[in-house]
Enzyme design. Sequence first.
Site, short mmCIF file in Angstrom:
data_model
loop_
_atom_site.label_atom_id
_atom_site.label_comp_id
_atom_site.label_asym_id
_atom_site.label_seq_id
_atom_site.Cartn_x
_atom_site.Cartn_y
_atom_site.Cartn_z
N LYS A 19 3.47 37.68 12.23
CA LYS A 19 3.43 36.51 11.33
C LYS A 19 3.85 36.94 9.92
CE LYS A 19 0.17 34.09 14.27
NZ LYS A 19 -1.16 33.56 14.58
N GLN A 64 -6.93 34.48 11.97
CA GLN A 64 -6.54 34.80 13.34
C GLN A 64 -7.75 34.74 14.28
OE1 GLN A 64 -3.36 35.18 14.30
NE2 GLN A 64 -3.87 35.61 16.42
N ASP A 90 -2.58 25.93 11.00
CA ASP A 90 -2.74 26.04 12.46
C ASP A 90 -2.98 24.67 13.10
OD1 ASP A 90 -2.59 28.66 13.61
OD2 ASP A 90 -4.39 29.24 12.49
N1 GUN Z 1 -5.03 33.18 18.33
C1 GUN Z 1 -4.19 32.90 19.35
N2 GUN Z 1 -3.27 31.98 18.97
C2 GUN Z 1 -3.54 31.68 17.68
C3 GUN Z 1 -2.93 30.80 16.75
O1 GUN Z 1 -1.98 30.08 17.03
N3 GUN Z 1 -3.51 30.78 15.50
C4 GUN Z 1 -4.59 31.54 15.17
N4 GUN Z 1 -5.08 31.43 13.95
N5 GUN Z 1 -5.18 32.36 16.04
C5 GUN Z 1 -4.65 32.43 17.29
#
Ligand code: GUN
Length: 284
Positions: free
Chosen positions: A53, A97, A120
């Site tokens: 990311k 995350q 998100d």
């Molecule tokens: N963990 C697995 N997929 C995601 C996501 O799309 N965003 C976040 N913040 N955590 C995750």
Amino acid sequence: MSAKIIDGKAISLDIKQEVKKQTEQLKQKGITPCLAVVLVGEDSASKVYVNNKKKACDFCGITSISYELPESTKESELLELIKKLNQDKSINGILVQLPLPKHINENHIILAISPQKDVDCFHPQNVGTLYTGGKCFLPCTPAGILELIQRSGYDITAKECVVIGRSNIVGKPVAMLLLRENGTVTICHSKTKNLHDICKRADIIVVATGKRNTLTRDMVKQGAIIIDVGMNRNEEGKLCGDVDFENVKEVARAITPVPGGVGPMTIAMLMKNCLTAAELQSYC
Ligand code: GUN
């Protein structure tokens, strides 16, 4: 005839290049989008995702500020950090995350993030807006799945869509997005009876169970489009999805590979949401 392999890496690169261009235009107006990325603990998969990311932010010209906190971080400390990030006008998006260590309640954290910075689309306010058809951030993996289908030239209107899996991150929101695009949507899960017959009539199948070989060739109609959200490892330690790829590709019209299908799209759509967040906040 073997299926077309939908190239998520190439499509995600197209989207990131679009975001990069729009970010440059925004920078000319004096606005630089900024994402705060929060990682708690030592989960190795999460570390890889978070790094990817941050790399995507660099590519797009988006600033990323990283907070790597120890496993022992208290829920109250994380809430305090989120409060600070909510108030900081230089930060447009906040990404915590998941999964979080067990002693931290994920719902408390999701609720604490300002809906305007919730890139998100996990906050119930944004989820509610999505479900009632309003304008808001789109959840990254589900939105990425729609881009994969549409940019490959397939229309969703009136198609029989089957989603296998009912998670809050993928199953439920992708069903909602397919419905918004006028698909006829069925959501299946571990208690569904007759999964075989339901899948067999589908034009589009999204598989998000986290279990290898959830979808096998006998469950797929000739010419169906198959989207595999799974990320598992087989006996040899090789990455694989939830679909029996080698056999299903012989009957499908199009199919996403693992890796290189849905995975890169999640990050591309996150970049898009960061850009949107910065644009919207610049009007405030
Ligand atoms: N963990 C697995 N997929 C995601 C996501 O799309 N965003 C976040 N913040 N955590 C995750």
